[in-house]
Design an enzyme around this catalytic site. Structure first.
Site, PDB file in Angstrom:
ATOM      1  N   ARG A 153      -4.182   6.395   0.349  1.00 28.74           N
ATOM      2  CA  ARG A 153      -4.728   7.634   1.059  1.00 28.74           C
ATOM      3  C   ARG A 153      -3.750   8.318   1.944  1.00 28.74           C
ATOM      4  O   ARG A 153      -3.999   9.584   2.258  1.00 28.74           O
ATOM      5  CB  ARG A 153      -6.068   7.419   1.888  1.00 28.74           C
ATOM      6  N   ARG A 169       0.805  -1.199  -0.201  1.00 32.19           N
ATOM      7  CA  ARG A 169      -0.092  -0.056   0.144  1.00 32.19           C
ATOM      8  C   ARG A 169       0.712   1.225  -0.033  1.00 32.19           C
ATOM      9  O   ARG A 169       0.466   2.204   0.765  1.00 32.19           O
ATOM     10  CB  ARG A 169      -0.971   0.114   1.118  1.00 32.19           C
ATOM     11  N   ARG A 216      -7.891  11.051  -6.407  1.00 31.71           N
ATOM     12  CA  ARG A 216      -9.185  10.074  -6.350  1.00 31.71           C
ATOM     13  C   ARG A 216     -10.312  10.776  -6.151  1.00 31.71           C
ATOM     14  O   ARG A 216     -11.223  10.166  -6.399  1.00 31.71           O
ATOM     15  CB  ARG A 216      -8.592   9.370  -4.985  1.00 31.71           C
ATOM     16  N   ASP A 243      -6.961  -3.252  -7.268  1.00 34.63           N
ATOM     17  CA  ASP A 243      -7.395  -3.969  -5.980  1.00 34.63           C
ATOM     18  C   ASP A 243      -7.546  -5.477  -6.151  1.00 34.63           C
ATOM     19  O   ASP A 243      -7.804  -5.638  -7.568  1.00 34.63           O
ATOM     20  CB  ASP A 243      -8.656  -3.362  -5.737  1.00 34.63           C
ATOM     21  N   TYR A 270     -14.038 -12.879   0.465  1.00 34.20           N
ATOM     22  CA  TYR A 270     -15.009 -11.854   0.246  1.00 34.20           C
ATOM     23  C   TYR A 270     -16.122 -12.108  -0.758  1.00 34.20           C
ATOM     24  O   TYR A 270     -17.257 -11.641  -0.421  1.00 34.20           O
ATOM     25  CB  TYR A 270     -13.924 -10.728  -0.547  1.00 34.20           C
TER      26      TYR A 270
HETATM   27  O1  CP3 Z   1      -0.054   0.647  -3.297  1.00 34.75           O
HETATM   28  C1  CP3 Z   1      -0.390  -0.528  -3.278  1.00 34.75           C
HETATM   29  O2  CP3 Z   1      -0.295  -1.661  -2.456  1.00 34.75           O
HETATM   30  C2  CP3 Z   1      -1.316  -1.102  -4.523  1.00 34.75           C
HETATM   31  C3  CP3 Z   1      -2.770  -0.984  -4.494  1.00 34.75           C
HETATM   32  C4  CP3 Z   1      -3.613  -2.105  -3.719  1.00 34.75           C
HETATM   33  C5  CP3 Z   1      -4.911  -1.624  -3.113  1.00 34.75           C
HETATM   34  N1  CP3 Z   1      -5.614  -2.602  -2.837  1.00 34.75           N
HETATM   35  C6  CP3 Z   1      -5.431  -0.165  -3.382  1.00 34.75           C
HETATM   36  C7  CP3 Z   1      -6.598   0.218  -2.458  1.00 34.75           C
HETATM   37  C8  CP3 Z   1      -3.231  -3.262  -2.949  1.00 34.75           C
HETATM   38  C9  CP3 Z   1      -2.066  -4.159  -3.412  1.00 34.75           C
HETATM   39  C10 CP3 Z   1      -4.569  -3.668  -2.677  1.00 34.75           C
HETATM   40  C11 CP3 Z   1      -4.852  -5.067  -1.990  1.00 34.75           C
HETATM   41  C12 CP3 Z   1      -5.860  -5.307  -1.151  1.00 34.75           C
HETATM   42  N2  CP3 Z   1      -7.221  -4.844  -1.443  1.00 34.75           N
HETATM   43  C13 CP3 Z   1      -6.052  -6.417  -0.345  1.00 34.75           C
HETATM   44  C14 CP3 Z   1      -4.566  -7.213   0.167  1.00 34.75           C
HETATM   45  C15 CP3 Z   1      -4.042  -6.537   1.179  1.00 34.75           C
HETATM   46  C16 CP3 Z   1      -4.327  -5.946   2.486  1.00 34.75           C
HETATM   47  O3  CP3 Z   1      -4.587  -4.976   2.737  1.00 34.75           O
HETATM   48  O4  CP3 Z   1      -4.572  -7.073   3.316  1.00 34.75           O
HETATM   49  C17 CP3 Z   1      -7.187  -6.383   0.311  1.00 34.75           C
HETATM   50  C18 CP3 Z   1      -7.904  -7.348   1.423  1.00 34.75           C
HETATM   51  C19 CP3 Z   1      -8.044  -5.528  -0.548  1.00 34.75           C
HETATM   52  C20 CP3 Z   1      -9.580  -5.124  -0.498  1.00 34.75           C
HETATM   53  C21 CP3 Z   1      -9.681  -3.763  -0.038  1.00 34.75           C
HETATM   54  N3  CP3 Z   1      -9.640  -2.715  -0.845  1.00 34.75           N
HETATM   55  C22 CP3 Z   1     -10.382  -3.332   1.253  1.00 34.75           C
HETATM   56  C23 CP3 Z   1     -10.709  -4.044   2.318  1.00 34.75           C
HETATM   57  C24 CP3 Z   1     -10.426  -1.980   0.868  1.00 34.75           C
HETATM   58  C25 CP3 Z   1     -11.067  -0.897   1.949  1.00 34.75           C
HETATM   59  C26 CP3 Z   1     -10.239  -0.579   3.122  1.00 34.75           C
HETATM   60  C27 CP3 Z   1      -9.293   0.376   2.576  1.00 34.75           C
HETATM   61  O5  CP3 Z   1      -8.081  -0.286   3.115  1.00 34.75           O
HETATM   62  O6  CP3 Z   1      -9.380   1.267   1.925  1.00 34.75           O
HETATM   63  C28 CP3 Z   1      -9.958  -1.472  -0.443  1.00 34.75           C
HETATM   64  C29 CP3 Z   1      -9.890  -0.157  -1.005  1.00 34.75           C
HETATM   65  C30 CP3 Z   1      -8.715   0.218  -1.260  1.00 34.75           C
HETATM   66  N4  CP3 Z   1      -7.600  -0.687  -2.161  1.00 34.75           N
HETATM   67  C31 CP3 Z   1      -8.116   1.485  -1.343  1.00 34.75           C
HETATM   68  C32 CP3 Z   1      -6.877   1.620  -2.113  1.00 34.75           C
HETATM   69  C33 CP3 Z   1      -5.813   2.768  -2.176  1.00 34.75           C
HETATM   70  C34 CP3 Z   1      -8.768   2.737  -0.662  1.00 34.75           C
HETATM   71  C35 CP3 Z   1     -10.057   3.139  -1.580  1.00 34.75           C
HETATM   72  C36 CP3 Z   1      -9.966   4.636  -1.960  1.00 34.75           C
HETATM   73  O7  CP3 Z   1      -9.011   5.080  -2.258  1.00 34.75           O
HETATM   74  O8  CP3 Z   1     -11.206   5.141  -2.005  1.00 34.75           O
END
Ligand code: CP3
Length: 344
Positions: A29, A25, A38, A75, A151
């Protein structure tokens, strides 16, 4: 050799000091420039599936910090979306999916339009590969089969994923069908990511830790092994880093049962207990508590040095034990980079 990415050198078993570094990540944000980008788009999935935006979000952290790798901005839940399941992200609520609980729900999903729906991801990777300098590795990724299953069946985030686990007891035949579809989809998706320029793959098994021991073989080990065997056959030179979060003392069994090429450590493992049980040749990654990065200052330096000391003499990639959290001050990432680089 000068421009061969350090990350790939470590994944081939070389020991580098200082260790190469990237952060799970690393885009997202905590960066004001990400929030600004975003803000203009309400739909997060569409954001991920728009190459201009995904390329920009991927590159943002590399403009600030001298990271050794870029990770594709996307994602893990693009897979259920591309299989035809309804997936939505609501501000502050996390992802929401139309839960898959019956044969009828399952019959609505399929691979017909799968790669076509994901084609913007491949376009993003192609553009990234040409804009990145050759010493930066480009990482592609997917959720591991169980985390995607969790999920899809649960219909969203959960502490226990009880519905997803229930399906293995209540209707194992349906659970296997769902798991097979996810495996097949993930195989196609990752092979296409490599064809588009990904040089390393990471599998996020964020919810591996909720699976009870008797289900581990069916739910985690067998699907992961299948995927890794397939990738090894199709793309023998592409290393795959697995992140089975929260499985604790089962890590040595996981390594043995799946044949992983590299392992990403979470924050829970006790390295004094784990490391003597792993081959000194297995490349490792991660381990730093993301909350230490939020704190910054002296504790950050102390914890980085402690990790480096534990992992000295092994092929190691510096990273966190889970993703950067939104409240992380960007200056602390700069501090982390200075500390990690000041070595060797
Ligand atoms: O920089 C990076 O790592 C690349 C981008 C990336 C995102 N999600 C962007 C994202 C990666 C590699 C992921 C993987 C991901 N997504 C996982 C596995 C890693 C982990 O965190 O355990 C999981 C479980 C998800 C599912 C997911 N996506 C959730 C639970 C959420 C909401 C909670 C949160 O952290 O925001 C997301 C949304 C998400 N994925 C955001 C980002 C930048 C935030 C959304 C936004 O910007 O509005």
């Amino acid at each position: 050799m000068e421009s061969y990415p350090k990350l790939l050198q470590v994944l081939k078993g070389n020991i580098l000091s200082p260790a190469p570094v990237w952060l799970m990540r690393q885009a997202g944000r905590y960066l004001p420039e990400y929030r600004a980008l975003r803000q203009k788009y309400s739909d997060f999935l569409q954001f991920c599936l728009t190459p201009d935006l995904a390329v920009e979000a991927t590159l943002q952290p590399l403009r600030r910090y001298d990271l050794d790798a870029a990770i594709l901005f996307s994602d893990i839940l693009v897979i259920p979306h591309a299989l035809g399941q309804r997936v939505a992200f609501h501000e502050g609520k996390g992802p929401q999916l139309l839960p898959l609980r019956s044969q009828q729900d399952f019959s609505r999903l399929g691979l017909d339009r799968f790669l076509e729906t994901l084609s913007p991801v491949f376009e993003t990777l192609r553009r990234l590969r040409v804009s990145l300098s050759p010493e930066k590795a480009l990482i592609g990724f997917a959720g591991a089969p169980w985390t995607i299953f969790a999920y899809m069946v649960e219909g969203g985030g959960s502490r226990t994923f009880s519905q997803a686990l229930q399906l293995w007891y209540r209707d194992p035949a349906l659970a296997r069908l769902v798991m097979d579809l996810i495996c097949e989809a993930t195989e196609k998706y990752l092979v296409a990511q490599v064809a588009a320029g990904a040089q390393v793959l990471q599998l996020f098994d964020s919810w591996a830790g909720v699976v009870p021991s008797p289900l581990m073989e069916q739910v985690i080990y067998a699907p992961t092994r299948r995927l890794l065997d397939f990738l090894r056959q199709e793309q023998p030179d592409i290393p795959v880093i697995c992140f089975p979060k929260g499985i604790g003392e089962k890590i040595p069994t996981y390594v043995e049962a799946t044949g992983v090429t590299a392992l990403s450590l979470d924050t829970c493992v006790d390295l004094n207990v784990l490391l003597p049980q792993l081959s000194p040749r297995l490349p490792l990654q991660g381990g730093l508590d993301p909350q230490v990065l939020v704190a910054g200052g002296q504790i950050l330096e102390q914890e980085i040095r402690r990790l480096e000391k534990s992992l000295a003499g092994r092929p190691y990639i510096f990273n966190l034990g889970h993703g950067v959290v939104p409240e992380t001050p960007p200056e602390h990432v700069a501090q982390l980079m200075r500390i990690v680089r000041d070595r060797g």
